[in-house]
Design an enzyme around this catalytic site. Structure first.
Site, PDB file in Angstrom:
ATOM      1  N   ARG A  87     -14.814   3.029  11.288  1.00 56.91           N
ATOM      2  CA  ARG A  87     -13.804   2.041  10.909  1.00 56.91           C
ATOM      3  C   ARG A  87     -14.493   0.754  10.454  1.00 56.91           C
ATOM      4  NH1 ARG A  87     -11.142   3.595  15.627  1.00 56.91           N
ATOM      5  NH2 ARG A  87      -9.402   4.953  15.163  1.00 56.91           N
TER       6      ARG A  87
ATOM      7  N   ARG B  87      -1.385   9.548  20.779  1.00 60.98           N
ATOM      8  CA  ARG B  87      -2.405  10.614  20.779  1.00 60.98           C
ATOM      9  C   ARG B  87      -2.716  11.037  22.212  1.00 60.98           C
ATOM     10  NH1 ARG B  87      -5.895   7.874  15.937  1.00 60.98           N
ATOM     11  NH2 ARG B  87      -4.985   9.128  14.268  1.00 60.98           N
TER      12      ARG B  87
ATOM     13  N   ARG C  27     -10.600   5.652   5.659  1.00 64.98           N
ATOM     14  CA  ARG C  27     -11.907   6.102   6.152  1.00 64.98           C
ATOM     15  C   ARG C  27     -12.225   7.505   5.638  1.00 64.98           C
ATOM     16  NH1 ARG C  27     -13.393   6.570  12.372  1.00 64.98           N
ATOM     17  NH2 ARG C  27     -11.167   6.914  12.490  1.00 64.98           N
TER      18      ARG C  27
ATOM     19  N   HIS D 206      -8.875  -1.141  18.982  1.00 68.21           N
ATOM     20  CA  HIS D 206      -8.542   0.153  18.377  1.00 68.21           C
ATOM     21  C   HIS D 206      -9.853   0.796  17.956  1.00 68.21           C
ATOM     22  CE1 HIS D 206      -6.366   3.169  16.215  1.00 68.21           C
ATOM     23  NE2 HIS D 206      -6.676   2.735  15.017  1.00 68.21           N
TER      24      HIS D 206
ATOM     25  N   GLY E  44      -0.016   4.325  -0.354  1.00 73.16           N
ATOM     26  CA  GLY E  44      -0.831   5.529  -0.128  1.00 73.16           C
ATOM     27  C   GLY E  44      -0.204   6.393   0.957  1.00 73.16           C
ATOM     28  N   ASN E  45      -1.056   7.126   1.657  1.00 75.72           N
ATOM     29  CA  ASN E  45      -0.538   8.079   2.646  1.00 75.72           C
ATOM     30  C   ASN E  45       0.228   7.399   3.779  1.00 75.72           C
ATOM     31  OD1 ASN E  45      -1.414  10.439   1.449  1.00 75.72           O
ATOM     32  ND2 ASN E  45      -3.425  10.355   2.430  1.00 75.72           N
ATOM     33  N   VAL E  46      -0.367   6.378   4.371  1.00 81.62           N
ATOM     34  CA  VAL E  46       0.295   5.727   5.511  1.00 81.62           C
ATOM     35  C   VAL E  46       1.517   4.945   5.028  1.00 81.62           C
ATOM     36  CG1 VAL E  46       0.061   4.064   7.402  1.00 81.62           C
ATOM     37  CG2 VAL E  46      -1.854   5.579   6.847  1.00 81.62           C
TER      38      VAL E  46
ATOM     39  N   GLY F  86       0.857  -1.183   0.000  1.00 80.41           N
ATOM     40  CA  GLY F  86       0.000   0.000   0.000  1.00 80.41           C
ATOM     41  C   GLY F  86       0.890   1.228   0.000  1.00 80.41           C
TER      42      GLY F  86
HETATM   43  N1  APR Z   1      -2.652  -4.518  -2.742  1.00 80.18           N
HETATM   44  C1  APR Z   1      -1.791  -3.497  -2.543  1.00 80.18           C
HETATM   45  N2  APR Z   1      -2.212  -2.238  -2.308  1.00 80.18           N
HETATM   46  C2  APR Z   1      -3.517  -2.011  -2.299  1.00 80.18           C
HETATM   47  C3  APR Z   1      -4.470  -3.033  -2.491  1.00 80.18           C
HETATM   48  C4  APR Z   1      -3.985  -4.342  -2.716  1.00 80.18           C
HETATM   49  N3  APR Z   1      -4.805  -5.372  -2.905  1.00 80.18           N
HETATM   50  N4  APR Z   1      -5.704  -2.479  -2.407  1.00 80.18           N
HETATM   51  C5  APR Z   1      -5.531  -1.172  -2.169  1.00 80.18           C
HETATM   52  N5  APR Z   1      -4.219  -0.881  -2.101  1.00 80.18           N
HETATM   53  C6  APR Z   1      -3.565   0.408  -1.909  1.00 80.18           C
HETATM   54  C7  APR Z   1      -4.302   1.551  -2.628  1.00 80.18           C
HETATM   55  O1  APR Z   1      -4.078   1.503  -4.023  1.00 80.18           O
HETATM   56  C8  APR Z   1      -3.701   2.761  -1.954  1.00 80.18           C
HETATM   57  O2  APR Z   1      -2.543   3.238  -2.624  1.00 80.18           O
HETATM   58  O3  APR Z   1      -3.556   0.825  -0.557  1.00 80.18           O
HETATM   59  C9  APR Z   1      -3.297   2.236  -0.562  1.00 80.18           C
HETATM   60  C10 APR Z   1      -4.052   2.888   0.565  1.00 80.18           C
HETATM   61  O4  APR Z   1      -3.648   4.197   0.620  1.00 80.18           O
HETATM   62  P1  APR Z   1      -4.601   5.420   1.035  1.00 80.18           P
HETATM   63  O5  APR Z   1      -5.905   5.316   0.298  1.00 80.18           O
HETATM   64  O6  APR Z   1      -3.800   6.660   0.938  1.00 80.18           O
HETATM   65  O7  APR Z   1      -4.966   5.084   2.562  1.00 80.18           O
HETATM   66  P2  APR Z   1      -4.054   5.399   3.841  1.00 80.18           P
HETATM   67  O8  APR Z   1      -4.401   6.706   4.394  1.00 80.18           O
HETATM   68  O9  APR Z   1      -2.639   5.083   3.510  1.00 80.18           O
HETATM   69  O10 APR Z   1      -4.605   4.297   4.858  1.00 80.18           O
HETATM   70  C11 APR Z   1      -4.370   2.923   4.641  1.00 80.18           C
HETATM   71  O11 APR Z   1      -4.260   2.377   6.954  1.00 80.18           O
HETATM   72  O12 APR Z   1      -4.609   3.649   8.864  1.00 80.18           O
HETATM   73  C12 APR Z   1      -5.183   2.731   7.964  1.00 80.18           C
HETATM   74  O13 APR Z   1      -7.536   3.274   7.998  1.00 80.18           O
HETATM   75  C13 APR Z   1      -6.372   3.294   7.216  1.00 80.18           C
HETATM   76  O14 APR Z   1      -7.122   1.193   6.327  1.00 80.18           O
HETATM   77  C14 APR Z   1      -6.432   2.405   6.040  1.00 80.18           C
HETATM   78  C15 APR Z   1      -4.958   2.104   5.758  1.00 80.18           C
END
Ligand code: APR
Length: 314
Positions: free
Chosen positions: A91, A154, A85, A178, A12-14, A10
């Site tokens: 959640r 937090r 979310r 959580h 994304g942001n996290v 993943g």
């Molecule tokens: N395989 C790999 N990556 C995936 C898949 C998958 N099957 N499905 C989704 N993703 C990727 C998305 O393409 C995206 O880039 O996961 C990433 C998620 O990133 P964001 O949408 O930016 O979400 P983010 O804020 O990173 O949060 C991710 O962490 O804290 C938790 O609640 C939050 O469940 C969420 C997760």
């Protein structure tokens, strides 16, 4: 000595922020993986981050991919894949979509990194970590959820704000799921060694706990386009560091509790010792009657969530 290999699923942001902090701390080489549609983002962020390394001065290879072959034999795999979310979404609303995503990721991790310690970050956390445990079939010590470090951070931040003291002096413990039922343990919360109950009256402390419980939702409400990522990524990085450097940190994590606290085979937030073997020990605290009752309520909420997930996933 070989550098640790850390896969973050993943981008994304996290995920990307976790990669950033892990690289800056030179915890190992990092593979950032996302779905084929977003592999460009994983590769772009990895290259961009690597290009920051000569300036910041860290040695870490960061590569982006959508192919699990590139993640083979990782020491640690962090799962942040899923949807985040949105405002108004709890959640638990994420349950069905993210259970499928985390299940498919766990299948791949089992195949390609059979020795890894897996840190699950995707929400709803308590269910997603259970899913990753079941699908990988790894020993429970090697699958752990990131929740307590974030929730406690937090809480510590709010306590430091309240008392106008350094965050470094605030030490705290939260247990349970959580979610809205997380359980503060005042006897394990202190500021510069002084029990928090001597510094903040019970009513105000309860307000701070409530703000902590809603800490994720508060950020979602402000951001409007996604959920928190700096603090979740920092919490995850602390766990990665504990594992790759075998630090044996005593921190709250979602760990598989069987006999411990009488939980009976679920992941809940408890104090653990985290080291190269993953969850090396679960610390059993003596809880007051009220803490015990609150913990039971929290565990019941986790059980309900897992049962709901079992229905959805078959
Ligand atoms: N395989 C790999 N990556 C995936 C898949 C998958 N099957 N499905 C989704 N993703 C990727 C998305 O393409 C995206 O880039 O996961 C990433 C998620 O990133 P964001 O949408 O930016 O979400 P983010 O804020 O990173 O949060 C991710 O962490 O804290 C938790 O609640 C939050 O469940 C969420 C997760």
């Amino acid at each position: 000595m070989r550098r640790a290999k850390i896969t973050v699923v993943g981008a994304g942001n996290v995920g990307a922020t976790t990669a950033h902090w892990c690289a800056a701390a030179e915890l190992g080489d990092i593979v950032l993986l996302d779905i084929p549609d977003l592999v460009g983002a994983a590769q772009g962020k990895s290259l961009d981050l690597f290009q920051a390394s000569p300036i910041v001065g860290f040695d870490a290879r960061i590569t982006g991919t959508s192919d699990y072959k590139d993640t083979a034999d990782s020491d640690v795999v962090v799962i942040t894949a899923g949807i985040a979310r949105k405002p108004g979404m709890s959640r638990d609303d994420l349950l069905s979509t993210n259970a499928k995503i985390v299940g498919s990721v766990a299948e791949q991790v089992k195949r390609t990194s059979p020795q890894a310690v897996v840190i699950v970050v995707s929400n709803p956390l308590d269910a997603m970590v259970q899913r990753a445990f079941e699908v990988t079939g790894f020993a429970p010590q090697r699958v752990v959820g990131q929740a307590g470090v974030l929730d406690t951070a937090r809480y510590r931040a709010f306590l430091a704000m309240e008392l106008n003291v350094s965050v470094e002096d605030v030490s705290a413990m939260l247990m349970g799921g959580h979610g809205d039922t997380m359980v503060p343990i005042p006897s394990c919360t202190s500021v510069g060694g002084i029990p928090v109950t001597q510094l903040i009256d019970p009513k105000r402390l309860e307000e701070i706990v409530t703000r902590t419980r809603n800490g994720g939702a508060e950020i979602v409400g402000l951001l409007k386009t996604g959920s928190a990522y700096y603090a979740p990524a920092a919490a995850t990085t602390q766990m990665v560091e504990a594992i790759v450097r075998d630090k044996k940190r005593l921190i709250p994590c979602a760990a598989y509790c069987q006999k411990e606290y009488g939980v009976g085979g679920y992941y809940v937030g408890v104090p653990v010792v985290l080291g190269s073997g993953g969850v090396e020990r679960i610390i059993e605290l003596k809880l007051s009657a009220e803490e015990q009752a609150n913990f039971k309520k929290s565990v019941d909420a986790v059980k309900e969530l897992v049962a709901a997930m079992a229905k959805l996933t078959g």
